[in-house]
Write a protein that holds these residues in place. Structure first.
Motif, short mmCIF file in Angstrom:
data_model
loop_
_atom_site.label_atom_id
_atom_site.label_comp_id
_atom_site.label_asym_id
_atom_site.label_seq_id
_atom_site.Cartn_x
_atom_site.Cartn_y
_atom_site.Cartn_z
N ARG A 171 0.82 -1.20 0.00
CA ARG A 171 0.00 0.00 0.00
C ARG A 171 0.86 1.26 0.00
N VAL A 172 1.94 1.24 0.80
CA VAL A 172 2.83 2.40 0.85
C VAL A 172 3.46 2.65 -0.52
N ARG A 173 3.92 1.58 -1.16
CA ARG A 173 4.59 1.74 -2.46
C ARG A 173 3.58 2.13 -3.54
N SER A 174 2.36 1.56 -3.46
CA SER A 174 1.35 1.93 -4.46
C SER A 174 0.98 3.40 -4.34
N GLU A 175 0.84 3.88 -3.10
CA GLU A 175 0.56 5.30 -2.90
C GLU A 175 1.70 6.16 -3.41
N LEU A 176 2.95 5.69 -3.17
CA LEU A 176 4.11 6.46 -3.59
C LEU A 176 4.20 6.53 -5.11
N ILE A 177 3.99 5.38 -5.80
CA ILE A 177 4.10 5.41 -7.26
C ILE A 177 2.95 6.20 -7.88
N ASP B 239 16.01 6.15 -4.69
CA ASP B 239 16.39 7.44 -5.25
C ASP B 239 15.55 7.66 -6.50
N LEU B 240 14.61 8.61 -6.44
CA LEU B 240 13.70 8.83 -7.56
C LEU B 240 14.43 9.28 -8.82
N HIS B 241 15.57 9.90 -8.66
CA HIS B 241 16.31 10.39 -9.83
C HIS B 241 16.92 9.24 -10.63
N GLU B 242 17.07 8.06 -10.01
CA GLU B 242 17.60 6.91 -10.74
C GLU B 242 16.52 6.18 -11.54
N LEU B 243 15.26 6.43 -11.24
CA LEU B 243 14.17 5.71 -11.90
C LEU B 243 13.92 6.33 -13.26
N ASP B 244 14.38 5.63 -14.31
CA ASP B 244 14.25 6.17 -15.66
C ASP B 244 13.49 5.23 -16.60
N ASP C 149 15.56 -3.98 -4.55
CA ASP C 149 14.89 -3.13 -3.56
C ASP C 149 14.85 -1.66 -3.98
N HIS C 150 15.63 -1.29 -5.00
CA HIS C 150 15.67 0.11 -5.43
C HIS C 150 14.59 0.42 -6.45
N ALA C 151 13.83 -0.60 -6.88
CA ALA C 151 12.72 -0.37 -7.80
C ALA C 151 11.46 -0.07 -7.00
N ALA D 200 5.89 -0.83 -12.58
CA ALA D 200 7.20 -0.88 -11.94
C ALA D 200 8.07 0.22 -12.52
N ALA D 201 8.56 1.10 -11.64
CA ALA D 201 9.53 2.12 -12.04
C ALA D 201 10.90 1.65 -11.55
N HIS D 202 11.86 1.56 -12.46
CA HIS D 202 13.16 1.01 -12.09
C HIS D 202 14.26 1.74 -12.83
N SER D 203 15.49 1.39 -12.47
CA SER D 203 16.65 2.02 -13.06
C SER D 203 17.23 1.09 -14.12
N SER D 204 17.37 1.58 -15.33
CA SER D 204 17.93 0.75 -16.41
C SER D 204 19.43 0.54 -16.22
N GLY D 205 20.07 1.41 -15.42
CA GLY D 205 21.51 1.28 -15.24
C GLY D 205 21.91 0.25 -14.20
N ARG D 206 21.02 -0.16 -13.32
CA ARG D 206 21.38 -1.11 -12.26
C ARG D 206 21.45 -2.54 -12.79
N ARG D 207 20.39 -2.97 -13.43
CA ARG D 207 20.34 -4.33 -13.92
C ARG D 207 19.39 -4.41 -15.10
N PRO D 208 19.84 -4.97 -16.24
CA PRO D 208 18.95 -5.08 -17.40
C PRO D 208 17.71 -5.89 -17.04
N LEU D 209 16.57 -5.46 -17.58
CA LEU D 209 15.30 -6.10 -17.26
C LEU D 209 14.79 -6.84 -18.49
N ASP D 210 14.62 -8.15 -18.36
CA ASP D 210 14.02 -8.96 -19.42
C ASP D 210 12.52 -8.92 -19.23
N ALA D 211 11.85 -8.01 -19.94
CA ALA D 211 10.42 -7.79 -19.72
C ALA D 211 9.60 -9.04 -20.00
N ASP D 212 9.96 -9.78 -21.03
CA ASP D 212 9.16 -10.97 -21.37
C ASP D 212 9.32 -12.05 -20.30
#
Length: 607
Positions: free
Chosen positions: A362-368, A392-397, A422-424, A435-447
């Motif tokens: 709930r906290v994260r849903s409210e935040l996003i 860090d919101l500035h890392e979420l790209d 945990d940073h997503a 999901a808001a995440h950082s592309s620089g931390r770890r590549p995400l295989d969406a499929d």
């Protein structure tokens, strides 16, 4: 002058009579002495009784010798069947006689039992006919017996058996012989009573040993249960998850323990290695888990190295199961209750984790939601709450949007969160899981993520990946949401798509499935119906005509047809769509419709 001969003979006879009486009395006394000596010997053997069978055999041999008969035997009485079974013999030559069983009410033996007094017969063939029985007669005949004497072996309340002697010639038994055999029968009674007493004492001792062993085992089980209970309480208080539960059970019960989730995947284990049957549950084990869910009890299993299972349930919710392997000792009743308590503790831990996860969700849903709403006045508060979560919101790209059924969104969000670090930031927003995440931390295989979430909720999932847009997550969400709506309107599911794949259609259509279906029907529906009724492919010609800038020549070249053939098909399209279909406005709409329809077919084929 000498006396006459006859007078002298009479005198001699008169003088000899006292001598003969004395000799007979002497013989009787010697025989009595011998009998008493034998009885005393028998009494000494009774006092030193070690082997009852040997003493009984010796006693029957003495009766045989002392009575001067051809045969002596002892029949034991069965109080349940009322049969008499020959137990010991001396002088017997017939195997059938040595295993003789006398039915109730038959033979001389039954009369002895019924009367509880000595009974004899000088000639058995003359004995009462209603007492004869063929099996007894055959056995007596096989031994050649004529006369029989039997005396009962008695206690104060019961008949234990009958001691018999027999002759193969006619014989009348004297009172002294009856008395002697009765004395020997009394000794036999003592032997049988002593044997039964010793047997009862042995049975009592064995029962006491078993009770002591059962009590000891029960105390050991109780000690194990108390230890497990204390450690499980500590596990709940410490919030250590399922691992302490598995470790506690494995240590206490001396066997491998695995904790599985609702999809039968192992999420914690102890007492390694796990047997193959614990890693890959078979139908028998799954059926036992179902039984455990229904009954709430631990269920024993004997399949694939699995010894027992206990379901993790709370009401109608099923979280998984405790799987126990085989051990060196059999699980007792207290052990089974201990496993059931451990399963209850594990279910409580799952509820505890769900509660904590729900609060965090709930906290994260409210935040996003606040992040994507992008209200400038609340920006500082959003950043403060994100820092509290270590984000860090500035890392979420980058953004990932999942379209899932509404009743599965929370479960899908949790499954998605487990695949990200945990940073997503993962939550629910405007009917979607985002999901808001950082592309620089770890590549995400969406499929791969989509397939994982679909497997978790057991339903198809659509994933949409917008362009990476630093400081533009709101517009990225809008683009992803429009694309998701367009995919739903095209009635597509279970796929991963990029927003670029659906441009410019997602910018044009922000509608539902019915409106889009009406648009396609109004534009190309008549062509589809024509093709279906005549097995033609006018729609293929129309698609090629649109792609080749409405040029018949280029269309013919693309389809590898003669230009005249294409012109004929275009004339047929005039008949189906009307002559105005090539005008700018209608051509524009037809171009969008055929391209969108073709895109849907391509996505369906690719999926």
């Amino acid at each position: 002058m000498r006396e006459p001969a006859d007078v002298r003979t009479a005198t001699d006879l008169v003088d000899a009579e006292p001598v003969h009486d004395t000799e007979r009395e002497l013989i009787r006394l010697r025989r009595r002495e011998h009998e008493l000596s034998a009885l005393f010997s028998s009494a000494r053997e009774l006092a030193e009784l070690r082997d009852s069978d040997a003493v009984l055999a010796r006693l029957v041999q003495r009766a045989h010798q002392m009575m001067g008969v051809d045969l002596a035997y002892l029949s034991e009485f069965d109080p349940v069947t009322h049969e008499l079974r020959v137990r010991e013999t001396s002088g017997s030559v017939s195997p059938s006689f040595q295993t003789l069983r006398v039915p109730p009410g038959r033979g001389l033996a039954s009369v002895v039992v019924e009367s509880r007094t000595a009974q004899w017969v000088a000639d058995y063939s003359d004995y009462s006919t209603d007492r004869h029985e063929r099996g007894i007669d055959d056995a007596v005949a096989a031994e050649g017996l004529v006369s029989l004497l039997g005396v009962p072996m008695l206690t104060s309340d019961d008949v234990l058996g009958v001691l018999f002697v027999g002759n193969r010639d006619r014989k009348d038994f004297s009172p002294d012989e009856v008395a002697l055999l009765a004395a020997l029968a009394d000794h036999a009674s003592v032997i049988l009573q002593t044997t039964q007493t010793l047997r009862d004492l042995q049975d009592s001792e064995d029962a006491s040993r078993r009770n002591l062993a059962d009590l000891t085992a029960h105390l050991v089980e109780r000690d194990r249960a108390n230890t497990v209970h204390q450690e499980l309480v500590q596990a709940v208080l410490a919030g250590g998850g399922f691992a302490p539960v598995a470790d506690t059970l494995a240590t206490a019960l001396g066997r491998a323990v695995a904790v599985t989730d609702a999809q039968d995947r192992v999420i914690a284990a102890a007492g390694l290695p796990l047997s193959p049957g614990m890693l890959d549950l078979d139908d028998v084990t799954r059926a036992a888990i179902t039984d455990s869910r229904r009954s709430g009890h631990c269920v024993l299993v004997a399949s694939g190295g699995v010894g027992a299972v206990a379901a993790l349930s709370a009401g109608s919710q099923h979280f998984g199961a405790l799987i126990l392997g085989d051990g060196d000792f059999e699980l007792g009743a207290v052990d089974l209750r201990t496993v059931e308590r451990a399963a209850q503790v594990a279910a409580l831990l799952e509820l505890q984790q769900e509660a904590a996860s729900g609060a965090d969700h709930r906290v994260r849903s409210e935040l996003i939601a606040d992040l994507l709403d992008d209200v400038p006045e609340r920006r500082s508060d959003v950043e403060r709450r994100a820092r509290r979560l270590g984000i860090d919101l500035h890392e979420l790209d980058s953004l990932l949007l999942l379209a899932v059924p509404g009743d599965q969104q929370t479960t899908a969000a949790r499954a998605l969160g487990r695949r990200l670090d945990d940073h997503a930031l993962v939550g629910e927003y405007r009917g979607y899981v985002v999901a808001a995440h950082s592309s620089g931390r770890r590549p995400l295989d969406a499929d791969a993520v989509r397939r994982h979430v679909a497997g978790s909720i057991q339903q198809p999932v659509v994933a949409v990946v917008p362009r990476t847009a630093p400081d533009a997550l709101t517009s990225a969400f809008t683009s992803a949401m429009r694309t998701a709506r367009l995919i739903a309107a095209l009635e597509l599911s279970d796929l991963t798509a990029s927003t670029d794949d659906f441009l410019p259609y997602s910018a044009i259509f922000d509608t539902d499935a019915r409106a889009l279906a009406d648009f396609l029907r109004d534009t190309i529906g008549l062509v589809r119906r024509y093709d279906a009724e005549r097995n033609a492919d006018l729609l293929g010609t129309l698609r090629a005509f649109v792609r080749n800038n409405a040029s018949p020549t280029r269309t013919a070249r693309a389809l590898n047809f003669h230009t005249n053939t294409i012109l004929q098909r275009l004339d047929r399209l005039d008949q189906v769509l009307g002559a105005s279909w090539r005008e700018d406005e209608r051509m524009f709409r037809l171009g969008i419709a055929v391209r969108l329809d073709e895109l849907r077919e391509q996505l369906q084929a690719g999926r």
